[in-house]
Enzyme design. Structure first.
Site, PDB file in Angstrom:
ATOM      1  N   THR A   1       0.836  -1.206   0.000  1.00  0.00           N
ATOM      2  CA  THR A   1       0.000   0.000   0.000  1.00  0.00           C
ATOM      3  C   THR A   1       0.869   1.253   0.000  1.00  0.00           C
ATOM      4  O   THR A   1       0.583   2.232  -0.705  1.00  0.00           O
ATOM      5  CB  THR A   1      -0.920  -0.009   1.248  1.00  0.00           C
TER       6      THR A   1
ATOM      7  N   ASP B   1      -6.901  -3.175  -3.204  1.00  0.00           N
ATOM      8  CA  ASP B   1      -6.243  -4.067  -2.251  1.00  0.00           C
ATOM      9  C   ASP B   1      -6.958  -5.420  -2.270  1.00  0.00           C
ATOM     10  O   ASP B   1      -8.127  -5.489  -2.657  1.00  0.00           O
ATOM     11  CB  ASP B   1      -6.340  -3.436  -0.858  1.00  0.00           C
TER      12      ASP B   1
ATOM     13  N   THR C   1      -1.901 -10.571  -1.028  1.00  0.00           N
ATOM     14  CA  THR C   1      -0.989 -11.434  -0.268  1.00  0.00           C
ATOM     15  C   THR C   1      -0.954 -12.817  -0.910  1.00  0.00           C
ATOM     16  O   THR C   1      -0.193 -13.675  -0.504  1.00  0.00           O
ATOM     17  CB  THR C   1      -1.484 -11.581   1.184  1.00  0.00           C
TER      18      THR C   1
HETATM   19  N1  ATP Z   1      10.217   0.066   2.488  1.00  0.00           N
HETATM   20  C1  ATP Z   1       9.737   0.637   3.599  1.00  0.00           C
HETATM   21  N2  ATP Z   1      10.447   1.580   4.250  1.00  0.00           N
HETATM   22  C2  ATP Z   1       9.963   2.142   5.375  1.00  0.00           C
HETATM   23  N3  ATP Z   1       8.785   1.815   5.942  1.00  0.00           N
HETATM   24  C3  ATP Z   1       8.027   0.898   5.329  1.00  0.00           C
HETATM   25  C4  ATP Z   1       8.459   0.266   4.125  1.00  0.00           C
HETATM   26  N4  ATP Z   1       7.518  -0.613   3.738  1.00  0.00           N
HETATM   27  C5  ATP Z   1       6.544  -0.534   4.645  1.00  0.00           C
HETATM   28  N5  ATP Z   1       6.831   0.367   5.600  1.00  0.00           N
HETATM   29  C6  ATP Z   1       6.016   0.659   6.780  1.00  0.00           C
HETATM   30  O1  ATP Z   1       5.273  -0.498   7.108  1.00  0.00           O
HETATM   31  C7  ATP Z   1       3.882  -0.215   7.221  1.00  0.00           C
HETATM   32  C8  ATP Z   1       3.114  -1.296   6.499  1.00  0.00           C
HETATM   33  O2  ATP Z   1       3.251  -1.158   5.104  1.00  0.00           O
HETATM   34  P1  ATP Z   1       2.010  -1.332   4.098  1.00  0.00           P
HETATM   35  O3  ATP Z   1       0.743  -0.954   4.769  1.00  0.00           O
HETATM   36  O4  ATP Z   1       2.362  -0.631   2.853  1.00  0.00           O
HETATM   37  O5  ATP Z   1       2.074  -2.903   3.890  1.00  0.00           O
HETATM   38  P2  ATP Z   1       1.183  -3.824   2.924  1.00  0.00           P
HETATM   39  O6  ATP Z   1       2.142  -4.652   2.157  1.00  0.00           O
HETATM   40  O7  ATP Z   1       0.234  -2.984   2.165  1.00  0.00           O
HETATM   41  O8  ATP Z   1       0.416  -4.751   3.960  1.00  0.00           O
HETATM   42  P3  ATP Z   1      -1.025  -5.508   3.797  1.00  0.00           P
HETATM   43  O9  ATP Z   1      -0.795  -6.701   2.924  1.00  0.00           O
HETATM   44  O10 ATP Z   1      -1.361  -5.914   5.204  1.00  0.00           O
HETATM   45  O11 ATP Z   1      -1.986  -4.511   3.226  1.00  0.00           O
HETATM   46  C9  ATP Z   1       3.680   1.172   6.629  1.00  0.00           C
HETATM   47  O12 ATP Z   1       2.906   1.948   7.477  1.00  0.00           O
HETATM   48  C10 ATP Z   1       5.052   1.778   6.512  1.00  0.00           C
HETATM   49  O13 ATP Z   1       5.232   2.750   7.493  1.00  0.00           O
HETATM   50 MG    MG Z   2      -1.806  -2.856   2.278  1.00  0.00          MG
END
Ligand code: ATP
Ligand code: MG
Length: 376
Positions: free
Chosen positions: A100, A144, A193
């Site tokens: 995200t 998503d 996922t």
């Molecule tokens: N590469 C990165 N560098 C710094 N912080 C990160 C990074 N990737 C993710 N984060 C932190 O981790 C948190 C979770 O990331 P995100 O919500 O984008 O994950 P996601 O892959 O979308 O998870 P889900 O599958 O549960 O939706 C974010 O709030 C962000 O602050």
């Molecule tokens: Mg997400």
């Protein structure tokens, strides 16, 4: 199509875990289930605000995933020079790795708006039609959990993705008419996922398909230090590393742990997170040296104690642990597999020698002989 799937790039196995229930809570929060504001809801709201503050907004702030970042920067630059919208993108990988976040960064770097939704919110045809018709030129549509789109929604999406039109049907039975309606050129960013659960035709319509990797300890340490700066929490190098090693190779978990460790430091010490404080705080949360929490350990112990190390089917594990299969497969297993504690075999899940040793059991002979028990 660019398919980038760097399965071989292993991050350190010595990375850790945590608050998985919170991840599920987040999902529930995102689905915007209208509930009375109980304690859980308030804490989810708080977590969401915290996540927003800490979420990177540019590629420079986004740590790790360097191959993916490079691919994206090139695609974005090319689309700007050609003055066309970016190709449709699909990100897949375990929860909390930054899918995200990336979608938001892309919109930011392209200087365009992003509309965010998730497949369960697109149940009726008019949901997806409404959102497609509302898009302005160049905007990003982020869906998503895209593997959960139903067939009808997918069928509506195909021509929109390929040729930027939708077929609207009006009237009933004999009087039914189809109208072809154009939609503005947009970029679809899908996240899931479970890439395996995506239908072939949908997957094929993405120009860039990319798997997000677990993070190395060094990358997580950078993430922890950055979050500490934003939170105004003092942390030393060793304290940051301790949290990194126990964050289950996952930024979202690293961010949660730093918060908990910060609270602990404030209440029990002078507010600074040192290795010792991080250690005490994480032990207090029952997160062990590999980052496993109670449920991870329960899962491994169950296989060891009741099923002789496996193989055992995921359905049986789910029933015994009182979890649903999807949660086990999507949330718990990826990290246990990645860290070499668990294996998937044709006949079910087996634990490895490392799992026996980590939990203080004596590994059975066949594992000591270097065999992994893949097909026993
Ligand atoms: N590469 C990165 N560098 C710094 N912080 C990160 C990074 N990737 C993710 N984060 C932190 O981790 C948190 C979770 O990331 P995100 O919500 O984008 O994950 P996601 O892959 O979308 O998870 P889900 O599958 O549960 O939706 C974010 O709030 C962000 O602050
Ligand atoms: Mg997400």
């Amino acid at each position: 199509m660019i398919i980038s799937d760097d399965d071989n790039k292993k991050s350190s196995p010595n990375l850790g875990s945590s608050n998985i229930k919170k991840i599920q809570n987040d999902k529930a929060g995102k689905a915007k289930v209208e509930k009375s504001k109980d304690l859980e809801a308030v804490s989810n709201e708080f977590d969401e605000t915290y996540e927003k503050t800490i979420r990177p907004k540019t590629f420079d702030e986004y740590i790790g995933q360097s191959n993916l970042k490079e691919t994206l920067k090139i695609s974005i630059e090319a689309s700007k020079r050609r003055n066309v919208p970016l190709d449709h993108l699909l990100f897949y990988g375990p929860p909390g790795l930054g899918k995200t976040t990336l979608a938001n960064i892309i919109a930011n770097e392209c200087g365009v708006n992003i509309k965010i939704t998730s497949a369960p919110a697109l149940e009726r045809p008019r949901d997806i039609i409404g959102i497609l018709m509302s898009l302005k030129g160049g905007e990003i549509l982020f869906i998503d959990e895209i593997h959960r789109l139903n067939k009808v929604a997918e069928e509506i999406l195909y021509p929109a993705m390929e040729d930027f039109f939708i077929d609207l049907t009006t009237g009933k039975s004999q009087t039914v008419k189809t109208m072809r309606v154009p939609v503005q050129k947009f970029t679809l960013v899908g996240a899931t996922t479970k890439a395996g659960a995506l239908s072939g035709p949908l997957r094929d319509r993405f120009g860039i398909v990319h798997r997000l990797e677990f993070y190395t300890a060094e990358e997580l340490k950078e993430i922890v230090k950055r979050s500490a700066r934003i939170l105004n929490t003092e942390i030393d190098e060793e304290g940051a590393m301790e949290i990194a090693l126990r964050s289950r190779a996952t930024p979202r978990i690293a961010n949660r742990l730093i918060k908990r460790a910060g609270d602990y430091a404030l209440v029990k010490s002078d507010g600074k997170i040192t290795k010792e404080i991080a250690n005490l705080a994480l032990n207090n949360l029952n997160i062990d040296s590999l980052g496993l929490d109670n449920t991870d350990r329960a899962l491994l112990k169950l296989i060891i104690e009741k099923y002789n190390g496996g193989p055992v089917g995921v359905e049986t594990l789910a029933v015994a642990l009182g979890e649903d299969i999807r949660t086990i497969e999507d949330v718990y297993e990826p990290y246990l597999l990645q860290s070499g504690l668990l294996m998937r075999t044709l006949r079910g899940r087996t634990v490895t020698k490392q799992a026996y040793e980590h939990l203080g059991y004596k590994a059975p002979g066949h594992l000591n002989n270097g065999q992994m028990g893949l097909f026993d």
